[in-house]
Design an enzyme around this catalytic site. Structure first.
Site, PDB file in Angstrom:
ATOM      1  N   LEU A  15      28.256 -11.433 -30.592  1.00 20.64           N
ATOM      2  CA  LEU A  15      29.379 -11.865 -31.436  1.00 20.64           C
ATOM      3  C   LEU A  15      30.702 -11.529 -30.777  1.00 20.64           C
ATOM      4  O   LEU A  15      31.666 -12.305 -30.859  1.00 20.64           O
ATOM      5  CB  LEU A  15      29.317 -11.155 -32.788  1.00 20.64           C
TER       6      LEU A  15
ATOM      7  N   TYR B 203       9.954 -12.489 -35.369  1.00 19.50           N
ATOM      8  CA  TYR B 203      10.043 -11.354 -36.284  1.00 19.50           C
ATOM      9  C   TYR B 203      10.338 -10.052 -35.535  1.00 19.50           C
ATOM     10  O   TYR B 203      10.641  -9.039 -36.120  1.00 19.50           O
ATOM     11  CB  TYR B 203       8.751 -11.228 -37.111  1.00 19.50           C
TER      12      TYR B 203
ATOM     13  N   THR C 238      33.313  10.744 -30.358  1.00 23.12           N
ATOM     14  CA  THR C 238      33.534   9.933 -29.152  1.00 23.12           C
ATOM     15  C   THR C 238      32.519  10.243 -28.051  1.00 23.12           C
ATOM     16  O   THR C 238      32.454   9.540 -27.051  1.00 23.12           O
ATOM     17  CB  THR C 238      34.945  10.169 -28.576  1.00 23.12           C
TER      18      THR C 238
ATOM     19  N   THR D 198      30.110   7.558 -26.627  1.00 22.01           N
ATOM     20  CA  THR D 198      30.828   6.597 -25.779  1.00 22.01           C
ATOM     21  C   THR D 198      31.081   7.203 -24.398  1.00 22.01           C
ATOM     22  O   THR D 198      30.860   6.552 -23.373  1.00 22.01           O
ATOM     23  CB  THR D 198      32.162   6.201 -26.455  1.00 22.01           C
ATOM     24  N   GLN D 199      31.494   8.458 -24.386  1.00 20.94           N
ATOM     25  CA  GLN D 199      31.744   9.114 -23.089  1.00 20.94           C
ATOM     26  C   GLN D 199      30.480   9.106 -22.234  1.00 20.94           C
ATOM     27  O   GLN D 199      30.521   8.798 -21.046  1.00 20.94           O
ATOM     28  CB  GLN D 199      32.181  10.563 -23.302  1.00 20.94           C
TER      29      GLN D 199
ATOM     30  N   GLY E 253       8.072 -23.147 -38.878  1.00 21.92           N
ATOM     31  CA  GLY E 253       7.077 -22.086 -38.854  1.00 21.92           C
ATOM     32  C   GLY E 253       5.852 -22.516 -38.076  1.00 21.92           C
ATOM     33  O   GLY E 253       5.700 -23.683 -37.709  1.00 21.92           O
TER      34      GLY E 253
ATOM     35  N   CYS F 253      11.207 -29.105 -40.041  1.00 18.29           N
ATOM     36  CA  CYS F 253      10.108 -29.062 -39.075  1.00 18.29           C
ATOM     37  C   CYS F 253       8.775 -28.793 -39.780  1.00 18.29           C
ATOM     38  O   CYS F 253       8.208 -29.699 -40.363  1.00 18.29           O
ATOM     39  CB  CYS F 253      10.408 -28.063 -37.967  1.00 18.29           C
TER      40      CYS F 253
ATOM     41  N   GLY G 226       8.388 -27.382 -42.506  1.00 19.91           N
ATOM     42  CA  GLY G 226       8.673 -27.687 -43.913  1.00 19.91           C
ATOM     43  C   GLY G 226       8.599 -29.180 -44.200  1.00 19.91           C
ATOM     44  O   GLY G 226       8.336 -29.599 -45.330  1.00 19.91           O
TER      45      GLY G 226
ATOM     46  N   ARG H  39       4.887 -28.843 -31.773  1.00 18.68           N
ATOM     47  CA  ARG H  39       3.712 -29.358 -31.057  1.00 18.68           C
ATOM     48  C   ARG H  39       3.032 -30.477 -31.824  1.00 18.68           C
ATOM     49  O   ARG H  39       2.291 -31.246 -31.280  1.00 18.68           O
ATOM     50  CB  ARG H  39       2.657 -28.249 -30.988  1.00 18.68           C
TER      51      ARG H  39
ATOM     52  N   HIS I 281      15.451 -29.619 -35.988  1.00 23.12           N
ATOM     53  CA  HIS I 281      16.123 -28.400 -36.486  1.00 23.12           C
ATOM     54  C   HIS I 281      17.634 -28.617 -36.586  1.00 23.12           C
ATOM     55  O   HIS I 281      18.376 -28.240 -35.670  1.00 23.12           O
ATOM     56  CB  HIS I 281      15.827 -27.222 -35.551  1.00 23.12           C
TER      57      HIS I 281
ATOM     58  N   GLU J 272      19.761 -27.055 -38.234  1.00 23.97           N
ATOM     59  CA  GLU J 272      20.531 -25.805 -38.327  1.00 23.97           C
ATOM     60  C   GLU J 272      21.101 -25.385 -36.973  1.00 23.97           C
ATOM     61  O   GLU J 272      22.080 -24.635 -36.915  1.00 23.97           O
ATOM     62  CB  GLU J 272      19.664 -24.688 -38.933  1.00 23.97           C
TER      63      GLU J 272
HETATM   64  N1  GLN Z   1       4.017 -25.536 -36.239  1.00 27.45           N
HETATM   65  C1  GLN Z   1       4.596 -26.833 -36.266  1.00 27.45           C
HETATM   66  C2  GLN Z   1       4.468 -27.552 -34.929  1.00 27.45           C
HETATM   67  O1  GLN Z   1       4.222 -26.953 -33.927  1.00 27.45           O
HETATM   68  C3  GLN Z   1       6.047 -26.775 -36.685  1.00 27.45           C
HETATM   69  C4  GLN Z   1       6.937 -26.093 -35.688  1.00 27.45           C
HETATM   70  C5  GLN Z   1       8.265 -25.715 -36.247  1.00 27.45           C
HETATM   71  O2  GLN Z   1       8.470 -25.639 -37.452  1.00 27.45           O
HETATM   72  N2  GLN Z   1       9.226 -25.456 -35.379  1.00 27.45           N
HETATM   73  O3  GLN Z   1       4.591 -28.756 -34.869  1.00 27.45           O
END
Ligand code: GLN
Length: 540
Positions: free
Chosen positions: A19, A54, A187, A190-191, A353, A380, A382, A470, A515, A517
């Site tokens: 950051l 994680y 301090t 840091t030193q 995921g 993805c 989801g 994948r 993705h 995001e």
């Molecule tokens: N596991 C799923 C795949 O490999 C989705 C991957 C993900 O959500 N980035 O296609």
């Protein structure tokens, strides 16, 4: 020639070097300079693609298909500069290259050593693939004293000598802890950390001192004296209420001034940080508040979904609401507690995921969102699970599943075995292929259909978004889905891969194979997040 700023960290990890680098880069941009930020990671993985999010935090994907450290996400969000494959190296990548050269005999009989071969590769990385940048900020991962970082520290020390001291600057980020029993800021850590750095041949020019309160002038002077740093170059980095306050805080402490002075440069334009103060104001003083339920697998490391958290807060900035995140453990969701856990959510999201664990809980949450008309956003995995849920419960294909979990009879989502990469090479794969770097990775285009919700949201026909997966939704079921009100509203330009699924008869139900995001910025929130948070706000 570009000027180089090397950012190291001491005392403890997680001090926010990423950051700090991103905030300094933004300030230099506001002074009219062109910047690039790079990350040098000393660990032995070739890239973080195979590391658990994680443990290590999210894997950030670039347009050109690299799986990189999450700090590159901060860099992009703060500067708007698109990161590239060439902006992140690891020891693994360096050694992989050296060993392959050695096998080819390219070292012509020489003994291959850390100095000069490893350090040369690192130095080459630092300055390659640049394009008229005024500043290149290189953040060194890890903490001073780590065994793995030694070649990196040695390489930047050499770089500083090779390229003229006036062309590179060392900034060290440390911690100044408050000890409650004595009521003092200390301090000494840091030193010690600077002593360690100096023993490796590096004299920092600027110290950025993280603290949870003001660092009195006396203490700053003391740090400067013991660390051989000019008093005004000991700069406090006091904990902020929002990460987006950091550029303005650094400006108020004069960090950008000290950097320009070091390089004997003037500001190229009058600095105006309104953009950042507006973003912080929206985050800290919103008009309303909404709650989004994120159904996933958690171990408590918020960094595992870093870009997602940020993109949701950007959607909140746009809609002037605070977005409260309710992390819902998918493994614990079942028929009896579903209602209880989800009924307060104004929107439900299933993020990316991997693997079967918790998948049934996510599918149950998607069904709940669909049936109860709660805004649903599938990203993805989801999206894939939303397609499976609708195959089971709308089309009546009870066995519907993904071949990621088992050899299922009805592969609604199946392994992709052949596709073209971002660089136009063709990738072929089987279930036995390596896991590292073998997904559909990077930016791919998608065409949006007329009269669809996503077309309205993006307000354009052709979009480009980043991928990392994948498996793919099996297009053979498309006609059956379409005739049951499930609309595939975005496709790969060749029309073969469904990229987006949406429901017409629902206030907001969208699943995307990519993705989004990863491309959202606080000052330019992603259209899907603006729209999703807007829909959730309508539920309040
Ligand atoms: N596991 C799923 C795949 O490999 C989705 C991957 C993900 O959500 N980035 O296609």
């Amino acid at each position: 020639m570009a000027r180089f700023i090397f950012v190291t960290g001491g005392v403890v990890s997680s001090l926010g070097k990423g950051l700090a680098s991103a905030s300094l880069a933004s300030l230099l941009q506001h002074h009219g300079y062109k910047v690039r930020i790079r990350k040098l990671d000393p660990y032995l993985n070739v890239d973080p693609g195979t590391m658990s999010p994680y443990q290590h935090g999210e894997v950030y994907v670039t347009d050109d298909g690299a799986e990189t450290d999450l700090d590159l996400g901060h860099y992009e969000r703060f500067t708007g500069v698109t990161s590239k494959k060439s902006d992140n190296i690891t020891s693994g990548k360096v050694y992989q290259k050296i060993i392959s050269k050695e096998r080819k005999g390219e070292y012509l009989g020489a003994t291959v050593q850390v100095i000069p071969h490893v350090t040369n590769e690192i130095k080459e990385f630092v300055s390659k693939d640049l394009n008229d940048e005024d500043f290149v900020i290189c953040e060194i991962g890890g903490t001073i004293g780590d065994i793995e970082s030694l070649p990196f520290i040695e390489a930047i020390r050499q770089f500083h000598n090779d390229n003229g001291h006036e062309n590179s600057l060392f900034m060290h980020v440390t911690l100044v802890p408050y000890i409650a029993s004595s009521g003092e800021l200390k301090t000494k850590p840091t030193q010690h950390s600077v002593k360690e750095l100096r023993s490796l041949g590096i004299q920092p020019n600027i110290l950025l001192c993280r603290a949870d309160r003001e660092i009195p002038e006396d203490e700053r002077r003391k740090i400067g004296l013991f660390c051989n740093v000019k008093g005004d170059c000991v700069i406090p980095a006091i904990n902020a209420n929002s990460i987006y306050e950091v550029p303005v805080n650094f400006f108020n402490e004069g960090l950008d001034k000290r950097v320009l002075e070091y390089f004997r440069l003037e500001s190229k334009k009058e600095i105006d940080l309104k953009m950042w103060s507006q973003v912080s104001k929206r985050i800290l003083e919103p008009e309303g508040s909404i709650e989004i339920g994120i159904v996933g697998k958690y171990t408590g490391l918020a960094d595992a979904y870093k870009s997602l958290n940020e993109a949701l807060s950007h959607g909140g900035i746009f809609n002037n609401v605070r977005v409260k995140l309710n992390w819902i453990e998918s493994e614990e969701l079942n028929g009896s507690n579903l209602e209880n856990k989800l009924n307060n959510c104004h929107g439900i999201l299933v993020p990316g995921g991997f693997g079967e664990r918790g998948a049934e809980g996510k599918i149950a949450a998607i069904k709940y969102a669909r049936e109860n008309k709660i805004p649903y956003f599938g990203i993805c995995f989801g999206m894939q699970l939303a397609v499976i849920e609708m195959a089971r419960n709308i089309l009546g294909i009870k066995e519907a599943n993904s071949s990621e979990f088992a050899d299922c009879k009805e592969s609604i989502v199946g392994l992709m075995t052949e596709w073209s990469n971002v660089d136009n090479t063709t990738e072929k794969r089987t279930k036995e292929s390596d896991l590292g770097g073998t997904m559909r990775l990077g930016a791919y285009e998608a065409k949006l259909k007329n009269n669809s919700k996503v077309r309205e949201i993006y307000d354009t026909e052709l979009i480009s978004e980043r991928h990392r997966h994948r498996y793919e939704v099996n297009n053979n079921y498309a006609t059956l889905f379409e005739s049951n009100g499930v609309h595939f509203s975005g496709y790969s330009p060749d029309g073969l891969l469904p990229e987006i699924v949406e429901l017409k008869d629902h206030p907001w139900f969208i699943g995307v194979q990519f993705h989004p995001e990863l491309k959202s910025k606080p000052f330019d929130p992603h259209p899907l997040f603006k729209s999703f948070i807007g829909a959730a706000k309508n539920k309040t």
